[in-house]
Design an enzyme around this catalytic site. Structure first.
Site, PDB file in Angstrom:
ATOM      1  N   GLY A 164       0.785  -1.222   0.000  1.00  0.00           N
ATOM      2  CA  GLY A 164       0.000   0.000   0.000  1.00  0.00           C
ATOM      3  C   GLY A 164       0.824   1.282   0.000  1.00  0.00           C
ATOM      4  O   GLY A 164       0.313   2.350   0.285  1.00  0.00           O
ATOM      5  N   GLY A 165       2.107   1.142  -0.333  1.00  0.00           N
ATOM      6  CA  GLY A 165       2.916   2.336  -0.560  1.00  0.00           C
ATOM      7  C   GLY A 165       3.545   2.960   0.681  1.00  0.00           C
ATOM      8  O   GLY A 165       4.325   3.891   0.555  1.00  0.00           O
ATOM      9  N   GLU A 200      14.925  -2.484  -4.376  1.00  0.00           N
ATOM     10  CA  GLU A 200      14.739  -3.147  -5.667  1.00  0.00           C
ATOM     11  C   GLU A 200      14.996  -2.136  -6.772  1.00  0.00           C
ATOM     12  O   GLU A 200      14.813  -0.934  -6.572  1.00  0.00           O
ATOM     13  CB  GLU A 200      13.273  -3.604  -5.815  1.00  0.00           C
ATOM     14  CG  GLU A 200      12.891  -4.831  -5.062  1.00  0.00           C
ATOM     15  CD  GLU A 200      11.425  -5.199  -5.238  1.00  0.00           C
ATOM     16  OE1 GLU A 200      11.034  -6.226  -4.686  1.00  0.00           O
ATOM     17  OE2 GLU A 200      10.674  -4.461  -5.896  1.00  0.00           O
ATOM     18  N   HIS A 208       0.324  -3.626 -13.300  1.00  0.00           N
ATOM     19  CA  HIS A 208       0.122  -4.470 -12.127  1.00  0.00           C
ATOM     20  C   HIS A 208      -0.802  -5.593 -12.571  1.00  0.00           C
ATOM     21  O   HIS A 208      -1.980  -5.359 -12.834  1.00  0.00           O
ATOM     22  CB  HIS A 208      -0.519  -3.638 -11.009  1.00  0.00           C
ATOM     23  CG  HIS A 208      -0.970  -4.450  -9.832  1.00  0.00           C
ATOM     24  ND1 HIS A 208      -0.548  -4.199  -8.557  1.00  0.00           N
ATOM     25  CD2 HIS A 208      -1.795  -5.509  -9.745  1.00  0.00           C
ATOM     26  CE1 HIS A 208      -1.100  -5.077  -7.735  1.00  0.00           C
ATOM     27  NE2 HIS A 208      -1.865  -5.883  -8.435  1.00  0.00           N
ATOM     28  N   HIS A 235      -2.384   4.145  -4.466  1.00  0.00           N
ATOM     29  CA  HIS A 235      -2.362   2.745  -4.064  1.00  0.00           C
ATOM     30  C   HIS A 235      -3.737   2.198  -3.717  1.00  0.00           C
ATOM     31  O   HIS A 235      -3.865   1.191  -3.042  1.00  0.00           O
ATOM     32  CB  HIS A 235      -1.365   2.517  -2.923  1.00  0.00           C
ATOM     33  CG  HIS A 235       0.015   2.970  -3.301  1.00  0.00           C
ATOM     34  ND1 HIS A 235       0.723   2.371  -4.314  1.00  0.00           N
ATOM     35  CD2 HIS A 235       0.786   3.996  -2.868  1.00  0.00           C
ATOM     36  CE1 HIS A 235       1.881   3.003  -4.458  1.00  0.00           C
ATOM     37  NE2 HIS A 235       1.935   4.000  -3.601  1.00  0.00           N
ATOM     38  N   LYS A 237      -6.924   0.719  -5.638  1.00  0.00           N
ATOM     39  CA  LYS A 237      -7.350   0.298  -6.965  1.00  0.00           C
ATOM     40  C   LYS A 237      -8.691   0.952  -7.287  1.00  0.00           C
ATOM     41  O   LYS A 237      -9.537   1.134  -6.410  1.00  0.00           O
ATOM     42  CB  LYS A 237      -7.494  -1.220  -7.006  1.00  0.00           C
ATOM     43  CG  LYS A 237      -6.130  -1.911  -6.945  1.00  0.00           C
ATOM     44  CD  LYS A 237      -6.239  -3.403  -6.793  1.00  0.00           C
ATOM     45  CE  LYS A 237      -4.850  -3.978  -6.576  1.00  0.00           C
ATOM     46  NZ  LYS A 237      -4.897  -5.382  -6.120  1.00  0.00           N
ATOM     47  N   GLU A 288       4.376  -9.291  -4.566  1.00  0.00           N
ATOM     48  CA  GLU A 288       3.977  -9.810  -3.266  1.00  0.00           C
ATOM     49  C   GLU A 288       2.851 -10.817  -3.433  1.00  0.00           C
ATOM     50  O   GLU A 288       2.261 -10.926  -4.505  1.00  0.00           O
ATOM     51  CB  GLU A 288       3.573  -8.700  -2.293  1.00  0.00           C
ATOM     52  CG  GLU A 288       2.650  -7.658  -2.831  1.00  0.00           C
ATOM     53  CD  GLU A 288       2.633  -6.393  -1.941  1.00  0.00           C
ATOM     54  OE1 GLU A 288       1.650  -6.221  -1.223  1.00  0.00           O
ATOM     55  OE2 GLU A 288       3.593  -5.598  -1.985  1.00  0.00           O
ATOM     56  N   ARG A 292      -5.325 -13.958   0.897  1.00  0.00           N
ATOM     57  CA  ARG A 292      -6.754 -13.806   1.219  1.00  0.00           C
ATOM     58  C   ARG A 292      -7.543 -13.752  -0.088  1.00  0.00           C
ATOM     59  O   ARG A 292      -6.953 -13.682  -1.168  1.00  0.00           O
ATOM     60  CB  ARG A 292      -6.953 -12.478   1.946  1.00  0.00           C
ATOM     61  CG  ARG A 292      -6.439 -11.322   1.105  1.00  0.00           C
ATOM     62  CD  ARG A 292      -6.916  -9.957   1.511  1.00  0.00           C
ATOM     63  NE  ARG A 292      -6.681  -9.013   0.421  1.00  0.00           N
ATOM     64  CZ  ARG A 292      -5.561  -8.370   0.179  1.00  0.00           C
ATOM     65  NH1 ARG A 292      -4.515  -8.556   0.954  1.00  0.00           N
ATOM     66  NH2 ARG A 292      -5.454  -7.543  -0.835  1.00  0.00           N
TER      67      ARG A 292
HETATM   68  C1  MV4 Z   1       7.334  -1.186  -7.391  1.00  0.00           C
HETATM   69  C2  MV4 Z   1       7.175  -0.291  -8.480  1.00  0.00           C
HETATM   70  C3  MV4 Z   1       8.215  -0.184  -9.367  1.00  0.00           C
HETATM   71  N1  MV4 Z   1       9.355  -0.884  -9.173  1.00  0.00           N
HETATM   72  N2  MV4 Z   1       8.477  -1.862  -7.254  1.00  0.00           N
HETATM   73  C4  MV4 Z   1       3.230  -0.107  -5.158  1.00  0.00           C
HETATM   74  C5  MV4 Z   1       2.590  -0.762  -3.990  1.00  0.00           C
HETATM   75  C6  MV4 Z   1       3.495  -1.849  -3.559  1.00  0.00           C
HETATM   76  N3  MV4 Z   1       2.772  -3.038  -3.314  1.00  0.00           N
HETATM   77  C7  MV4 Z   1       4.492  -1.998  -4.658  1.00  0.00           C
HETATM   78  N4  MV4 Z   1       4.324  -0.882  -5.553  1.00  0.00           N
HETATM   79  C8  MV4 Z   1       5.213  -0.661  -6.551  1.00  0.00           C
HETATM   80  N5  MV4 Z   1       6.377  -1.353  -6.475  1.00  0.00           N
HETATM   81  C9  MV4 Z   1       9.471  -1.694  -8.129  1.00  0.00           C
HETATM   82  N6  MV4 Z   1      10.614  -2.365  -7.949  1.00  0.00           N
HETATM   83  C10 MV4 Z   1       5.979   0.397  -8.579  1.00  0.00           C
HETATM   84  C11 MV4 Z   1       4.999   0.247  -7.624  1.00  0.00           C
HETATM   85  C12 MV4 Z   1       3.821   1.035  -7.793  1.00  0.00           C
HETATM   86  C13 MV4 Z   1       2.619   0.474  -8.178  1.00  0.00           C
HETATM   87  C14 MV4 Z   1       2.481  -0.894  -8.330  1.00  0.00           C
HETATM   88  C15 MV4 Z   1       1.289  -1.442  -8.696  1.00  0.00           C
HETATM   89  C16 MV4 Z   1       0.200  -0.598  -8.923  1.00  0.00           C
HETATM   90  C17 MV4 Z   1       0.305   0.750  -8.765  1.00  0.00           C
HETATM   91  C18 MV4 Z   1       1.502   1.313  -8.380  1.00  0.00           C
HETATM   92  C19 MV4 Z   1       1.607   2.691  -8.220  1.00  0.00           C
HETATM   93  C20 MV4 Z   1       2.791   3.231  -7.843  1.00  0.00           C
HETATM   94  C21 MV4 Z   1       3.904   2.407  -7.616  1.00  0.00           C
END
Ligand code: MV4
Length: 455
Positions: A164-165, A200, A208, A235, A237, A288, A292
């Site tokens: 969730g950021g 990372e 996503h 974050h 949806k 991740e 659930r």
């Molecule tokens: C990332 C990414 C880019 N690169 N990891 C956002 C929530 C968290 N669960 C992981 N997230 C992200 N991880 C790397 N290595 C970009 C995001 C991300 C994102 C991911 C899915 C849906 C929307 C997003 C919005 C901003 C950042």
């Protein structure tokens, strides 16, 4: 099969779980807070137990109170829904200790996937692609910089307990790591009680895409295709669809097989979701695992014809999956939009009393509701009040139906994000499938500014 189950949740997901129970002759027990005495999940249940005050910490998060209700009602199993205690390993363990079946995976697996570092470690071991990065907790900014130099900037600083950021930041230089490390570590400690940080490679403008899996207790694991959930705001949806219009058949199969491999390697049981980031070249990386049932599960149900809650109950009751991978259908295209009680301009929550509710009806339209015609939307809980799920023979028909349904959706008494959903549905970038995680930033915020300028 169970004769009676307790649903440790509220709102639309509690009502959703009860619908499947009723269809299969299972008695339902709901729990509720003082603010929810008139809520849908209480009205729909066979029995209901008051937990405590309106705040979740006084009610829906109270493990002892929930288990007391389970004992009193003589429920055999507990469905946690999503959010609240659904990914709380201690809750799952306590359910088992007190003789109830927890409808979900084991406490050990919940705990392992709850730590993003442990989850990365497990996936590396299983041979599931992860984002290039380091798989251990970084002690301080110096260690993070050292790791970042080997990965190459930009990198993403992440909290191991996150999601969730929270505790997450993109950094472009050693200087930025110096500035960002401690603040994010502190936020993670404050929020999750765990300040472990890792890094990372930053994947730019990704999609996503998540894979739904089901795993029974006899070693059978199947994937139920993907959901694309790229359109998010902070974050949260907003729009989800299945299938993804972006990935090829080959990527779809590879991601499905990777998800099954991931689930099997950790001994996963029940329904789960493996989230991936997918880059422009269709490379995919484990992000991740959600242990659930997810908010957006209905779109998978729409394209596969399955009832995921029924599958969860069957698995928890020890039944074997009745189908194999090659039997999993994929038919048509489904889209879900989340309707939030929020001001469409400020995005602030908009609690109040719903005075009128008129829902669109017709072929390919499904509703999951947390409210009824006279509901009070309180400020205590998630402002999501309904989900609209549409299905068409293909993506274009699904979008047409979405536009039509949104235009006749009528809620009085509170403000909702329906205008924003209409904007997405009508956008040519959405129609053309340009649905990356930057959609809202790129197309909606700018458009608003332009409108202001021309006024
Ligand atoms: C990332 C990414 C880019 N690169 N990891 C956002 C929530 C968290 N669960 C992981 N997230 C992200 N991880 C790397 N290595 C970009 C995001 C991300 C994102 C991911 C899915 C849906 C929307 C997003 C919005 C901003 C950042």
């Amino acid at each position: 099969m169970f004769k009676k189950i307790l649903i440790a949740n509220r709102g639309e997901i509690a009502a959703r779980v009860m619908r499947t129970c009723r269809a299969h002759g299972i008695k339902t027990v709901s729990v509720y807070s003082e603010a929810d005495a008139e809520a849908v999940h209480v009205k729909h249940a066979d029995e209901a137990y008051l937990l405590g005050g309106p705040r979740v910490t006084e009610s829906y998060m109270k493990i002892d109170k929930i288990l007391e209700a389970a004992h009193q009602s003589k429920a055999e199993a507990i469905h946690p829904g999503y959010g609240l205690l659904s990914e709380n390993a201690e809750f799952a363990r306590r359910c088992e200790e007190e003789g109830f079946v927890f409808i979900g995976p084991s406490p050990e697996v919940i705990s392992e996937m709850g730590s993003k570092i442990a989850a990365r470690k497990a996936m590396e071991k299983a041979g599931v692609p992860v984002v290039p990065g380091i798989t251990r907790a970084l002690a301080d900014a110096e260690e993070a910089i050292e790791a970042a130099e080997t990965i190459g900037y930009p990198v993403m600083l992440k909290a191991s307990a996150g999601g969730g950021g929270i505790g997450m930041q993109v950094v472009y230089s050693a200087d930025e790591i110096h500035k960002a490390f401690e603040g994010n570590q502190k936020r993670a400690t404050d929020f999750f009680g765990d300040g472990a940080m890792y890094i990372e490679k930053f994947v730019e403008n990704p999609r996503h895409i998540e894979i739904q899996i089901l795993a029974d207790n006899s070693g059978n694991t199947v994937y139920l295709w993907e959901r694309e959930c790229s359109i998010q705001r902070r974050h949260q949806k907003v729009v989800e669809e299945a299938p993804s219009s972006f990935i090829s058949e080959e990527t779809r199969r590879k991601m499905g097989e990777a998800a099954v491999k991931a689930a099997k390697s950790i001994g996963y049981k029940n329904a789960g979701t493996i989230e991936f980031l997918v880059d422009a070249d269709q490379n995919f990386y484990f992000l991740e695992m959600n242990t659930r049932l997810q908010v957006e599960h209905p779109i998978t149900e729409e394209i596969t014809g399955l009832d995921l809650v029924k599958e969860q109950l069957d698995i928890a009751a020890g039944k074997t999956l009745t189908f194999a991978q090659q039997d999993v259908k994929r038919d048509g295209h489904a889209i879900e939009v989340r309707i939030y009680a929020e001001d469409p301009k400020t995005f602030f929550p908009s609690p109040g009393t719903i005075t009128k509710l008129k829902l669109p009806e017709g072929p390919g339209i499904r509703h999951e509701l947390a409210v009824h015609g006279e509901s009070i939307v309180t400020p205590f809980y998630d402002p999501m009040i309904a989900k609209l799920v549409v299905k068409g023979k293909d993506r274009d028909e699904a979008i047409d139906r979405l536009q039509e349904a949104l235009s006749t959706y009528h809620i009085e008494g509170i403000k909702t994000n329906i205008p924003m959903l209409q904007e997405v549905a009508a956008h040519e970038a959405f129609r053309s499938g340009d649905t990356t995680t930057e959609f809202v930033e790129k197309y909606l915020t700018k458009k608003k500014k332009k409108q202001k300028q021309t006024k």
